[in-house]
Design an enzyme around this catalytic site. Structure first.
Site, PDB file in Angstrom:
ATOM      1  N   ASN A  56      10.782   9.668 -50.424  1.00  0.00           N
ATOM      2  CA  ASN A  56      11.324   8.922 -51.181  1.00  0.00           C
ATOM      3  C   ASN A  56      11.283   7.589 -50.608  1.00  0.00           C
ATOM      4  O   ASN A  56      11.621   7.332 -49.291  1.00  0.00           O
ATOM      5  CB  ASN A  56      12.774   9.338 -51.908  1.00  0.00           C
ATOM      6  CG  ASN A  56      13.608   9.278 -50.723  1.00  0.00           C
ATOM      7  OD1 ASN A  56      14.256   8.461 -50.457  1.00  0.00           O
ATOM      8  ND2 ASN A  56      13.854  10.592 -50.130  1.00  0.00           N
ATOM      9  N   GLU A  57      11.543   6.496 -51.509  1.00  0.00           N
ATOM     10  CA  GLU A  57      11.988   4.994 -51.106  1.00  0.00           C
ATOM     11  C   GLU A  57      10.894   4.539 -50.084  1.00  0.00           C
ATOM     12  O   GLU A  57      11.169   3.742 -49.215  1.00  0.00           O
ATOM     13  CB  GLU A  57      13.579   5.061 -50.317  1.00  0.00           C
ATOM     14  CG  GLU A  57      14.375   5.338 -51.155  1.00  0.00           C
ATOM     15  CD  GLU A  57      15.809   5.369 -50.697  1.00  0.00           C
ATOM     16  OE1 GLU A  57      16.155   5.187 -49.511  1.00  0.00           O
ATOM     17  OE2 GLU A  57      16.715   6.133 -51.345  1.00  0.00           O
TER      18      GLU A  57
END
Length: 102
Positions: free
Chosen positions: A99-100
């Site tokens: 993620n991110e």
């Protein structure tokens, strides 16, 4: 989104702290939870099973991705280990690889 830490305690979170977190989430009406960036205590998954939560779990792959065979193999191994360690938890509905990413 749940990080497994506490002010002035870091990751030295007690079983009672995990229960308190779930009690607070229950009070808020939470029924789905993303565990943030890493494997969490087995008690977290057990509490989610007991309380009927849906969980999104992920390996610790945050921000930059390296385009290499070694990097990819490492991420795949982490995902295999995460699944093998937790496949008996009915609350886990999503296995995430990161993620991110920037």
């Amino acid at each position: 989104n749940r990080h497994q830490d506490r002010l002035n305690m870091g990751w030295a979170v007690s079983p009672a702290d995990h229960v308190q977190d779930f009690d607070l989430m229950d009070e808020m009406g939470v029924n789905a939870l993303r565990t943030a960036h890493y494997q969490q205590a087995q008690q977290v998954y057990s509490l989610a099973d007991q309380r009927g939560y849906v969980i999104w779990v992920e390996i610790p792959l945050v921000n930059a991705i390296t385009n290499s065979t070694t990097f990819t193999a490492n991420a795949q191994q982490q995902l295999r280990e995460l699944i093998r360690q937790n496949f008996n938890h009915p609350s886990i509905m999503f296995w995430s690889i990161g993620n991110e990413q920037g």
